[in-house]
Scaffold this active site. Sequence first.
Site, PDB file in Angstrom:
ATOM      1  N   SER A   1       6.085   5.869  91.691  1.00  0.00           N
ATOM      2  CA  SER A   1       5.007   5.834  90.692  1.00  0.00           C
ATOM      3  C   SER A   1       4.883   4.374  90.276  1.00  0.00           C
ATOM      4  O   SER A   1       5.565   3.910  89.364  1.00  0.00           O
ATOM      5  CB  SER A   1       5.345   6.710  89.482  1.00  0.00           C
ATOM      6  OG  SER A   1       5.495   8.046  89.876  1.00  0.00           O
TER       7      SER A   1
ATOM      8  N   LYS B   1      -1.918   8.426  89.056  1.00  0.00           N
ATOM      9  CA  LYS B   1      -0.601   8.958  88.687  1.00  0.00           C
ATOM     10  C   LYS B   1      -0.215   8.505  87.268  1.00  0.00           C
ATOM     11  O   LYS B   1       0.335   9.279  86.472  1.00  0.00           O
ATOM     12  CB  LYS B   1       0.434   8.480  89.708  1.00  0.00           C
ATOM     13  CG  LYS B   1       1.882   8.773  89.364  1.00  0.00           C
ATOM     14  CD  LYS B   1       2.215  10.250  89.387  1.00  0.00           C
ATOM     15  CE  LYS B   1       3.656  10.491  88.983  1.00  0.00           C
ATOM     16  NZ  LYS B   1       3.982  11.907  88.834  1.00  0.00           N
TER      17      LYS B   1
HETATM   18  P1  NDP Z   1      15.998   8.035  90.898  1.00  0.00           P
HETATM   19  O1  NDP Z   1      16.424   7.079  89.843  1.00  0.00           O
HETATM   20  O2  NDP Z   1      16.598   9.385  90.985  1.00  0.00           O
HETATM   21  O3  NDP Z   1      16.186   7.347  92.345  1.00  0.00           O
HETATM   22  C1  NDP Z   1      15.832   6.035  92.631  1.00  0.00           C
HETATM   23  C2  NDP Z   1      16.378   5.697  94.011  1.00  0.00           C
HETATM   24  O4  NDP Z   1      16.009   4.355  94.325  1.00  0.00           O
HETATM   25  C3  NDP Z   1      17.904   5.763  94.072  1.00  0.00           C
HETATM   26  O5  NDP Z   1      18.273   6.457  95.237  1.00  0.00           O
HETATM   27  C4  NDP Z   1      18.314   4.292  94.162  1.00  0.00           C
HETATM   28  O6  NDP Z   1      19.396   4.018  95.001  1.00  0.00           O
HETATM   29  C5  NDP Z   1      17.144   3.719  94.884  1.00  0.00           C
HETATM   30  N1  NDP Z   1      17.033   2.274  94.669  1.00  0.00           N
HETATM   31  C6  NDP Z   1      16.886   1.625  93.505  1.00  0.00           C
HETATM   32  N2  NDP Z   1      16.735   0.306  93.731  1.00  0.00           N
HETATM   33  C7  NDP Z   1      16.794   0.121  95.068  1.00  0.00           C
HETATM   34  C8  NDP Z   1      16.693  -0.993  95.927  1.00  0.00           C
HETATM   35  N3  NDP Z   1      16.475  -2.221  95.437  1.00  0.00           N
HETATM   36  N4  NDP Z   1      16.787  -0.815  97.274  1.00  0.00           N
HETATM   37  C9  NDP Z   1      16.987   0.417  97.776  1.00  0.00           C
HETATM   38  N5  NDP Z   1      17.082   1.534  97.023  1.00  0.00           N
HETATM   39  C10 NDP Z   1      16.998   1.385  95.679  1.00  0.00           C
HETATM   40  O7  NDP Z   1      14.416   8.138  90.757  1.00  0.00           O
HETATM   41  P2  NDP Z   1      13.444   9.350  91.179  1.00  0.00           P
HETATM   42  O8  NDP Z   1      13.735   9.766  92.580  1.00  0.00           O
HETATM   43  O9  NDP Z   1      13.411  10.346  90.088  1.00  0.00           O
HETATM   44  O10 NDP Z   1      12.042   8.594  91.128  1.00  0.00           O
HETATM   45  C11 NDP Z   1      11.564   7.747  92.173  1.00  0.00           C
HETATM   46  C12 NDP Z   1      10.094   7.448  91.857  1.00  0.00           C
HETATM   47  O11 NDP Z   1       9.361   8.684  91.847  1.00  0.00           O
HETATM   48  C13 NDP Z   1       9.898   6.808  90.466  1.00  0.00           C
HETATM   49  O12 NDP Z   1       8.865   5.883  90.536  1.00  0.00           O
HETATM   50  C14 NDP Z   1       9.512   8.005  89.589  1.00  0.00           C
HETATM   51  O13 NDP Z   1       8.751   7.583  88.475  1.00  0.00           O
HETATM   52  C15 NDP Z   1       8.735   8.858  90.574  1.00  0.00           C
HETATM   53  N6  NDP Z   1       8.678  10.298  90.305  1.00  0.00           N
HETATM   54  C16 NDP Z   1       9.785  11.012  89.878  1.00  0.00           C
HETATM   55  C17 NDP Z   1       9.682  12.384  89.647  1.00  0.00           C
HETATM   56  C18 NDP Z   1      10.857  13.203  89.214  1.00  0.00           C
HETATM   57  O14 NDP Z   1      10.642  14.378  88.812  1.00  0.00           O
HETATM   58  N7  NDP Z   1      12.086  12.708  89.243  1.00  0.00           N
HETATM   59  C19 NDP Z   1       8.405  13.101  89.850  1.00  0.00           C
HETATM   60  C20 NDP Z   1       7.352  12.293  90.378  1.00  0.00           C
HETATM   61  C21 NDP Z   1       7.484  10.946  90.558  1.00  0.00           C
HETATM   62  P3  NDP Z   1      20.908   4.508  94.902  1.00  0.00           P
HETATM   63  O15 NDP Z   1      20.868   5.923  94.410  1.00  0.00           O
HETATM   64  O16 NDP Z   1      21.363   4.399  96.284  1.00  0.00           O
HETATM   65  O17 NDP Z   1      21.592   3.574  93.985  1.00  0.00           O
END
Ligand code: NDP
Length: 291
Positions: free
Chosen positions: A92, A167
Amino acid sequence: MKVGWIGLGAMGWPMAKNLRRAGHEVLVYTRTREKAKAHAEAFGTRAVEELEGLAEAEAIFTCLPTSNEVEEVARALLPHLRPGTLWIDCTSGDPAASRRIAALLAEAGARFLDAPVSGGTAGAEAGTLAIMVGGDAADFERARPLFEALGKTIVHLGPVGAGHATKAVNNTLLATALLAAAEGLLALKRAGVAPEKALEVINQSSGRSFATEVLFPERVLDRSFPLTFKLGLLAKDVRIGNRVVEDADVPSPLFHLTRELYQAAARTIGEDADHTEAVKLVESLAGEEIR
Ligand code: NDP
């Protein structure tokens, strides 16, 4: 298709799995390497040790917290990308940042679509997400088979940035509805109306919303607040929603107030709390819980 996936969080984990289940070859990378290995073992994807290992993919997805991380990985991968690579960003994100990232990727001849999703972790798991796409129509058509593995409602909204703008507006509406419902239900409780009873009728009436139909009955009233979507991420979406209305020069007192409230909620309740815990801001102002 050979697909790369960056970011195996609450959303990325099940989405990458669904691409694999649809028969695509999926290479996965995330910051914490063990997670990529665990994903590969569980679902038959392939964990890559270094980001460059994704450059062989025809399409590369990002599902990261914000556009900042997307820009960071795009810059790191840029020298390795092949012309024609399709970059699909399910984060997002921020529309202006997406336009910048699209221009950056174009230096390597790569294409960019912003494709944020809605439907939460349940929708990601079930492959029933709503997908909001910005970018060129031809790129959208190329990505369509991939989107079909992830979602049910797939809409091309306009040029790069249109998906992220839509979004951000959607999530600002969610944020507003959540707090407005908290204020109303607390007032009804004080007036002697049980919140469950009030919801029974509101959810058959014109004031209903996703907050009243799903979030309050399943997460707030039972005080379970399961962590599926971080409050800090929703506060980020509301900030982006505010930039969208400001850039369009639309007077937007409700969006502004929502931004202030969610900044305060994320600061006082915690960025890593579930987004539904924002109702605790209303509760702390009132000195009483809704239940
Ligand atoms: P999380 O915090 O659960 O996951 C984020 C992921 O990004 C983690 O796996 C993390 O890695 C990885 N990450 C962070 N920084 C880096 C980097 N520099 N390089 C590689 N990997 C990285 O977030 P969500 O999955 O909940 O959300 C992801 C996106 O989707 C956001 O923008 C959110 O707003 C959106 N979203 C979320 C919803 C929800 O219900 N959760 C619904 C709809 C949209 P690691 O775990 O390996 O440290």
